[in-house]
Design an enzyme around this catalytic site. Structure first.
Site, PDB file in Angstrom:
ATOM      1  N   LYS A  54       0.776  -1.095   0.124  1.00 58.78           N
ATOM      2  CA  LYS A  54       0.079  -0.166   0.014  1.00 58.78           C
ATOM      3  C   LYS A  54       0.755   1.191  -0.069  1.00 58.78           C
ATOM      4  O   LYS A  54       0.498   2.069  -0.595  1.00 58.78           O
ATOM      5  CB  LYS A  54      -1.090  -0.062   1.189  1.00 58.78           C
ATOM      6  CG  LYS A  54      -2.199  -1.015   0.893  1.00 58.78           C
ATOM      7  CD  LYS A  54      -2.858  -1.221   2.325  1.00 58.78           C
ATOM      8  CE  LYS A  54      -3.967  -2.663   1.925  1.00 58.78           C
ATOM      9  NZ  LYS A  54      -4.686  -2.797   3.095  1.00 58.78           N
ATOM     10  N   GLN A  98      -4.712  -1.857   9.545  1.00 58.26           N
ATOM     11  CA  GLN A  98      -4.729  -3.040   8.924  1.00 58.26           C
ATOM     12  C   GLN A  98      -5.260  -4.152   9.775  1.00 58.26           C
ATOM     13  O   GLN A  98      -5.072  -3.956  10.905  1.00 58.26           O
ATOM     14  CB  GLN A  98      -3.168  -3.549   8.704  1.00 58.26           C
ATOM     15  CG  GLN A  98      -3.114  -4.735   7.908  1.00 58.26           C
ATOM     16  CD  GLN A  98      -3.500  -4.551   6.438  1.00 58.26           C
ATOM     17  OE1 GLN A  98      -3.736  -3.500   5.734  1.00 58.26           O
ATOM     18  NE2 GLN A  98      -4.039  -5.573   5.575  1.00 58.26           N
ATOM     19  N   ASP A 121     -10.988   3.032   4.397  1.00 55.55           N
ATOM     20  CA  ASP A 121     -11.201   1.533   4.298  1.00 55.55           C
ATOM     21  C   ASP A 121     -12.641   1.203   4.341  1.00 55.55           C
ATOM     22  O   ASP A 121     -13.397   0.067   3.887  1.00 55.55           O
ATOM     23  CB  ASP A 121     -10.761   0.902   5.659  1.00 55.55           C
ATOM     24  CG  ASP A 121      -9.562  -0.178   4.864  1.00 55.55           C
ATOM     25  OD1 ASP A 121      -9.468  -0.490   3.934  1.00 55.55           O
ATOM     26  OD2 ASP A 121      -8.682  -0.583   5.948  1.00 55.55           O
TER      27      ASP A 121
HETATM   28  N1  GUN Z   1      -6.990  -6.795   5.799  1.00 52.45           N
HETATM   29  C1  GUN Z   1      -7.431  -7.744   4.709  1.00 52.45           C
HETATM   30  N2  GUN Z   1      -7.894  -6.911   3.618  1.00 52.45           N
HETATM   31  C2  GUN Z   1      -7.816  -5.640   4.279  1.00 52.45           C
HETATM   32  C3  GUN Z   1      -8.436  -4.447   3.686  1.00 52.45           C
HETATM   33  O1  GUN Z   1      -9.072  -4.274   2.765  1.00 52.45           O
HETATM   34  N3  GUN Z   1      -8.264  -3.297   4.844  1.00 52.45           N
HETATM   35  C4  GUN Z   1      -7.702  -3.379   6.089  1.00 52.45           C
HETATM   36  N4  GUN Z   1      -7.483  -2.608   6.708  1.00 52.45           N
HETATM   37  N5  GUN Z   1      -7.260  -4.741   6.497  1.00 52.45           N
HETATM   38  C5  GUN Z   1      -7.369  -5.762   5.688  1.00 52.45           C
END
Ligand code: GUN
Length: 299
Positions: A54, A98, A121
Site C-alpha cells: 500500500k 490493517q 477503508d
Molecule cells: N485485511 C485484509 N484486507 C484488508 C483491507 O482491505 N483493509 C484492511 N484495513 N485490512 C485488511
C-alpha cells in the site's frame, strides 16, 4: 479456455494512473497532496506485506503515506490514542488500520474511533451501516468490494435483475460485496459454511463472487455456462516445481471454470490489484472531502 479473462492488473493500472494524474492536478492548484496513515499492530507477516504494498502504491501516485507500527501487545487505549492523534492531524486525510488486529483488541471499537471523513477503508460502523440501507450512501466503500464492483462494471455486466451468488460472509469482503450487489439491483444469495447444496445454488448464478479462502473450492460443473466469475481468494498451495515451494490459487478451480464461464478473473492479477487501486482512489476522495471542510471553515 472459453471465458473472457478480466484483467484486473491492467484495469487497476489504468485507475492508478488516473488517480496519479488527479493528485498532480491538485498539487498544481496549490492543494495538498493526499495523505494516508497506516496503522499496523503486531507482526502478522501477510499484513506486513499488504501494508508495504500500500505504501509503495501511494508513493507511485504521489500520495504521502506514513506508517505507524505498534507492538502486538499494544493496549486498546494505545491503539485508540494513535487513531485520535491521526484524526487530529490535518495532513492526514485517510487512516487505514490493517486487519486483523491481534487477539485481545476490540476491532469494532478501534474502527469506530476513526473519523468518518478519514475512513478510507469504509469499515467504520456508520459507513457499513449506510451500505446496508436503501437510499443512503457511505462516504467510502471498502476497497476490495469496490474493486469487485469496478471489475463487474468495467466488464459491462448487467447486474440489474441478475442472480448473484456471494460465497463467504466476511466483514471485509463477502458481506459488503453482497450489500453492493443489492444496491446494484441484483438478486443476491450469500453462501457460507452452514449453507446446504452450495453447488446447486451456484448453478443458478449469473454472477459469482468467491471469497471463502478455500483453494480451488468452486468446480467447473458448479458454474452456469456464461456466468461471470470474480475470484477474491488468494491461497497458497504447495508446488514443488516453484522455487518458493508454493503457488497462489484462488477459491475457484480456474482451468475447469474458465471452460464454462463467460468471463473470469485470474489469481493473481484479478481482484488483488484492484484493492490497492481503490485504496488510492478512496484516499484521493478523502483529500477532496478535507478541501470541502477547509472551505466550510473559511466561510
Ligand atoms: N485485511 C485484509 N484486507 C484488508 C483491507 O482491505 N483493509 C484492511 N484495513 N485490512 C485488511
Amino acid at each position: 479456455m472459453r471465458a473472457k479473462l478480466i484483467d484486473g492488473k491492467a484495469i487497476a493500472e489504468a485507475l492508478r494512473e488516473e488517480v496519479k494524474q488527479k493528485v498532480a492536478e491538485r498539487v498544481k492548484k496549490g492543494l495538498p497532496a493526499p495523505g494516508l496513515a497506516t496503522v499496523l499492530v503486531g507482526e502478522n507477516p501477510a499484513s506486513q506485506v499488504y501494508v508495504r504494498m500500500k505504501h509503495k502504491a501511494c508513493q507511485e501516485a504521489n500520495i504521502i503515506s506514513t506508517g505507524n507500527v505498534l507492538p502486538a501487545n499494544a493496549s486498546q487505549a494505545e491503539v485508540e490514542d494513535l487513531v485520535h492523534k491521526l484524526n487530529a492531524d490535518a495532513n492526514i486525510h485517510g487512516i487505514l488500520v490493517q486487519l486483523p488486529l491481534p487477539a485481545g483488541l476490540d476491532e469494532e471499537r478501534v474502527l469506530n474511533t476513526i473519523s468518518l471523513q478519514k475512513d478510507v477503508d469504509g469499515f467504520h460502523p456508520i459507513n457499513i451501516g449506510r451500505l446496508a440501507q436503501k437510499g443512503r450512501e457511505p462516504l467510502f466503500i471498502p476497497a476490495t468490494p469496490a474493486g469487485v464492483m469496478y471489475l463487474l462494471e468495467d466488464s459491462g455486466v448487467e447486474l440489474s435483475g441478475a442472480n448473484a451468488v456471494v460465497l463467504g460472509r466476511s466483514n471485509i469482503v463477502g458481506m459488503p460485496v453482497a450489500l453492493l450487489l443489492v444496491k446494484a439491483n441484483a438478486t443476491v444469495t450469500i453462501c457460507h459454511s452452514r449453507t446446504k447444496e452450495i453447488p446447486a445454488l451456484i448453478r443458478e448464478a449469473d454472477v459469482l463472487v468467491a471469497a471463502v479462502g478455500i483453494p480451488e473450492f468452486v468446480r467447473g460443473d458448479w458454474v452456469k455456462p456464461g456466468a461471470v466469475v470474480i475470484d477474491v481468494g488468494v491461497n497458497r498451495i504447495e508446488d514443488e516445481t516453484r522455487k518458493s515451494g508454493y503457488r497462489l490459487v484462488g477459491d475457484v478451480a480456474f482451468d475447469e471454470v474458465a471452460e464454462v464461464a463467460g468471463a473470469i478473473t485470474p489469481v493473481p492479477g484479478g481482484v488483488g490489484p484492484m484493492t490497492i487501486a481503490m485504496l488510492l482512489h478512496n484516499t484521493l476522495r478523502a483529500a477532496r472531502l478535507a478541501d470541502g471542510n477547509g472551505m466550510a471553515n473559511a466561510a
